[in-house]
Design a protein around this motif. Sequence first.
Motif, PDB file in Angstrom:
ATOM      1  N   SER A 173      11.828 -51.248 -11.684  1.00  0.00           N
ATOM      2  CA  SER A 173      11.067 -52.244 -12.489  1.00  0.00           C
ATOM      3  C   SER A 173      10.547 -51.394 -13.453  1.00  0.00           C
ATOM      4  O   SER A 173      11.208 -51.410 -14.271  1.00  0.00           O
ATOM      5  N   PHE A 174      10.790 -49.861 -13.125  1.00  0.00           N
ATOM      6  CA  PHE A 174      10.434 -49.323 -14.571  1.00  0.00           C
ATOM      7  C   PHE A 174      11.024 -48.879 -15.331  1.00  0.00           C
ATOM      8  O   PHE A 174      10.848 -48.889 -15.826  1.00  0.00           O
ATOM      9  N   VAL A 175      13.013 -48.085 -14.671  1.00  0.00           N
ATOM     10  CA  VAL A 175      13.581 -48.025 -15.801  1.00  0.00           C
ATOM     11  C   VAL A 175      14.381 -49.842 -16.581  1.00  0.00           C
ATOM     12  O   VAL A 175      14.663 -49.772 -17.639  1.00  0.00           O
ATOM     13  N   THR A 176      13.971 -51.173 -15.485  1.00  0.00           N
ATOM     14  CA  THR A 176      14.863 -52.229 -16.497  1.00  0.00           C
ATOM     15  C   THR A 176      13.131 -52.083 -17.470  1.00  0.00           C
ATOM     16  O   THR A 176      13.366 -53.127 -18.085  1.00  0.00           O
ATOM     17  N   PRO A 192      15.480 -49.105 -24.861  1.00  0.00           N
ATOM     18  CA  PRO A 192      16.670 -48.492 -25.402  1.00  0.00           C
ATOM     19  C   PRO A 192      16.423 -47.104 -25.609  1.00  0.00           C
ATOM     20  O   PRO A 192      17.218 -46.385 -25.527  1.00  0.00           O
ATOM     21  N   ASP A 193      15.371 -46.837 -26.149  1.00  0.00           N
ATOM     22  CA  ASP A 193      15.360 -45.750 -26.851  1.00  0.00           C
ATOM     23  C   ASP A 193      14.709 -44.488 -25.791  1.00  0.00           C
ATOM     24  O   ASP A 193      15.480 -43.456 -25.050  1.00  0.00           O
ATOM     25  N   ASP A 194      13.826 -45.207 -24.441  1.00  0.00           N
ATOM     26  CA  ASP A 194      13.562 -44.496 -23.848  1.00  0.00           C
ATOM     27  C   ASP A 194      14.486 -43.995 -22.271  1.00  0.00           C
ATOM     28  O   ASP A 194      14.737 -43.542 -21.880  1.00  0.00           O
ATOM     29  N   GLU A 195      15.655 -45.821 -22.142  1.00  0.00           N
ATOM     30  CA  GLU A 195      15.967 -45.560 -21.124  1.00  0.00           C
ATOM     31  C   GLU A 195      17.557 -44.370 -21.577  1.00  0.00           C
ATOM     32  O   GLU A 195      18.241 -43.968 -20.397  1.00  0.00           O
ATOM     33  N   ARG A 196      17.937 -44.460 -23.255  1.00  0.00           N
ATOM     34  CA  ARG A 196      19.043 -43.330 -23.156  1.00  0.00           C
ATOM     35  C   ARG A 196      18.455 -41.774 -22.225  1.00  0.00           C
ATOM     36  O   ARG A 196      19.257 -41.407 -22.583  1.00  0.00           O
TER      37      ARG A 196
END
Length: 129
Positions: free
Chosen positions: A103-106, A110-114
């Motif tokens: 849940s945190f990752v989803t 986009p910048d934080d995921e990268r």
Amino acid sequence: MAEQREGARRRGQGELEALVLAALREADGPATAGWVQERLGGGLAYTTVITILTRLLAKGVVTRERTGRSFTWTSASDQAGLAAHRMRRVLDAESDREAVLASFVTGLGPDDERLLRELLGQSGDEGED
């Protein structure tokens, strides 16, 4: 007395810890609780400063050393380390770690995921020779 309370603002969770930690990081070396209290403007009781420092010690964010009959305190972590500790504590309190992490990752932009992918890639590279 109600008039005094109207002007007072309740601090957010962890705000005092962050202020105390920031004061310790500004010190030239180990600092006393009294020094921290003065640095924060004296709006906090000495006992409150001691309580906060003791909580930070339990979290491993500060260290202390006996100096005479008192202690001196040193920052062992920065603001990011304190935030990471809070995140781990929340995660540890949940029974379904996978669901919480998913849940945190989803929910990341986009910048934080990268950035997270880059950091995970770097930590994976450390185990390789």
